[in-house]
Design an enzyme around this catalytic site. Structure first.
Site, PDB file in Angstrom:
ATOM      1  N   GLU A  14     -11.145  57.456  36.804  1.00 41.10           N
ATOM      2  CA  GLU A  14     -12.328  58.220  36.370  1.00 41.10           C
ATOM      3  C   GLU A  14     -11.858  59.340  35.451  1.00 41.10           C
ATOM      4  OE1 GLU A  14     -15.664  59.909  39.050  1.00 41.10           O
ATOM      5  OE2 GLU A  14     -14.544  61.684  38.411  1.00 41.10           O
ATOM      6  N   TYR A  46     -20.961  61.950  34.126  1.00 39.97           N
ATOM      7  CA  TYR A  46     -22.210  62.283  33.441  1.00 39.97           C
ATOM      8  C   TYR A  46     -22.732  63.550  34.067  1.00 39.97           C
ATOM      9  CZ  TYR A  46     -26.975  60.972  31.746  1.00 39.97           C
ATOM     10  OH  TYR A  46     -28.196  60.890  31.140  1.00 39.97           O
ATOM     11  N   ASP A 106     -26.599  65.352  41.670  1.00 37.41           N
ATOM     12  CA  ASP A 106     -26.936  66.534  42.463  1.00 37.41           C
ATOM     13  C   ASP A 106     -27.690  67.503  41.566  1.00 37.41           C
ATOM     14  OD1 ASP A 106     -25.807  65.797  44.938  1.00 37.41           O
ATOM     15  OD2 ASP A 106     -23.815  66.156  44.088  1.00 37.41           O
ATOM     16  N   ALA A 124     -30.782  56.537  43.996  1.00 37.46           N
ATOM     17  CA  ALA A 124     -30.017  55.646  43.102  1.00 37.46           C
ATOM     18  C   ALA A 124     -30.535  54.213  43.186  1.00 37.46           C
ATOM     19  CB  ALA A 124     -28.540  55.707  43.473  1.00 37.46           C
ATOM     20  N   GLN A 175     -16.725  57.668  47.417  1.00 41.42           N
ATOM     21  CA  GLN A 175     -16.377  59.079  47.362  1.00 41.42           C
ATOM     22  C   GLN A 175     -14.922  59.224  47.785  1.00 41.42           C
ATOM     23  OE1 GLN A 175     -16.408  61.912  46.201  1.00 41.42           O
ATOM     24  NE2 GLN A 175     -18.382  62.706  46.889  1.00 41.42           N
ATOM     25  N   GLN A 211      -7.883  73.178  44.825  1.00 40.90           N
ATOM     26  CA  GLN A 211      -8.818  72.047  44.932  1.00 40.90           C
ATOM     27  C   GLN A 211      -9.525  72.034  46.293  1.00 40.90           C
ATOM     28  OE1 GLN A 211      -5.629  69.365  43.124  1.00 40.90           O
ATOM     29  NE2 GLN A 211      -7.400  68.037  43.079  1.00 40.90           N
TER      30      GLN A 211
END
Ligand code: FAD
Length: 283
Positions: A14, A46, A106, A124, A175, A211
């Site tokens: 990704e 996106y 979100d 979705a 996820q 992170q």
């Protein structure tokens, strides 16, 4: 024991598109490096709200047409009407990108209630049905080994995941998770519910202590003690933390590969050096 016959074990990444126009050159440099690792596809995020959809399309086009690697463009229900979704699909088709990851998205911090509720697709799965009926896009969906943070239970979440499959999705990307047992349990339960599509395991390398407070917290994924200990031990030294984080990630992937996984999807965070070190160590 996993049925390994259905597993193709693809490797994919990704990336996120640049925020500013003058950052495209750097983004292309990142992609050029990632392409050398020969991923099966590269997905492009996106911004929910759609304000940066053109950048997603431009980056997806570069992946597809310059690097000749399949591009998977993310798109969200949030911030989109039916006509926006059709427009984005047409723009993607114009640059020969025919794969989308259909997400709800979100709520961005600066979005009002009115804007948030104005979307045409609540979930979705609704958008997946619409895409299936109105476009010839190949459609992927998201899934959550530790359940979606808003979800009442994993059972309920899996029921909605099954809807994504029934509405026309052809694969799922998970996820991030840091404890493979969650993934294995989830995959078994999904199969029991009749979810038979490939599930690509989303893997995020944790190479900096910060992170913990950002990406991980937002994802709702739990942090096992072994990862927390590692961050406590190496967190103050950037290079040691990077190495330890890569090592953790490599061990996680090797275990997944051994147990049989449809695919490994590395959240590259646009870091080709770290991604390459991981990929070289898991071959
Ligand atoms: P949904 O499938 O709609 O699920 C959202 C919640 O609603 C869940 O709790 C689910 O159980 C529930 N639900 C689903 N269907 C129904 C129904 N019919 N009735 C009642 N409840 C229902 N966000 C971005 O903004 N941009 C990105 O590029 C992006 N990329 C991502 C990539 C991956 C691989 C993943 C896992 C997430 C990504 N996200 C991205 C984040 C994602 O948008 C959020 O996690 C969002 O909160 C949920 O999206 P979803 O598509 O899973 O939603």
């Amino acid at each position: 024991m996993a049925n390994t016959s259905r597993y193709h074990q693809t490797l994919s990444f990704e990336v996120f598109p640049p925020k500013k126009e003058d950052e495209f050159k750097a983004a292309y440099d990142v992609l050029n490096e990632l392409s050398k690792l020969k991923p099966a596809f590269i997905s492009v995020t996106y911004g929910a709200g759609g304000s940066r959809s053109k950048k997603t399309i431009d980056i997806a086009s570069y992946i597809q047409n310059t690097l000749h690697i399949d591009a998977l463009a993310h798109m969200t229900c949030v911030g989109s009407k039916r006509e926006d979704i059709i427009q984005v699909c047409e723009a993607l088709k114009a640059v020969k990108v025919n794969k989308v990851l259909a997400l709800r998205g979100d709520r961005p911090r600066d979005m009002t209630d009115e804007q948030f509720n104005a979307r045409d697709f609540a979930h979705a799965s609704d958008m997946i049905g619409f895409l299936k009926e109105n476009t010839d896009m190949e459609i992927a969906g998201a899934c959550y080994p530790e359940k979606h943070p808003e979800s009442f239970s994993l059972e309920a979440d899996l029921q909605y995941l099954k809807q994504k499959q029934d509405m026309g999705a052809n694969m799922f990307i998970s996820q991030m998770f840091f404890d493979n047992d969650y993934f294995y349990r989830f995959r078994d339960k999904a199969l029991q519910k009749g979810i038979t599509l490939p599930i690509h395991a989303g893997i995020m390398p944790i190479t900096a202590a910060k992170q913990l407070g950002t990406t991980i917290t937002l994802s709702g994924s739990s942090v096992p003690k072994s990862l927390a200990d590692l961050i406590a031990k190496y967190g103050d030294n950037a290079e040691d933390m990077r190495k330890a984080g890569i090592d953790y990630c490599v061990r996680q992937i090797l275990d997944l590969k051994q147990t049989g996984v449809d695919g490994i999807h590395i959240y590259s965070m646009n870091k080709p050096k770290t991604t390459a070190e991981i990929v070289n160590a898991i071959q």
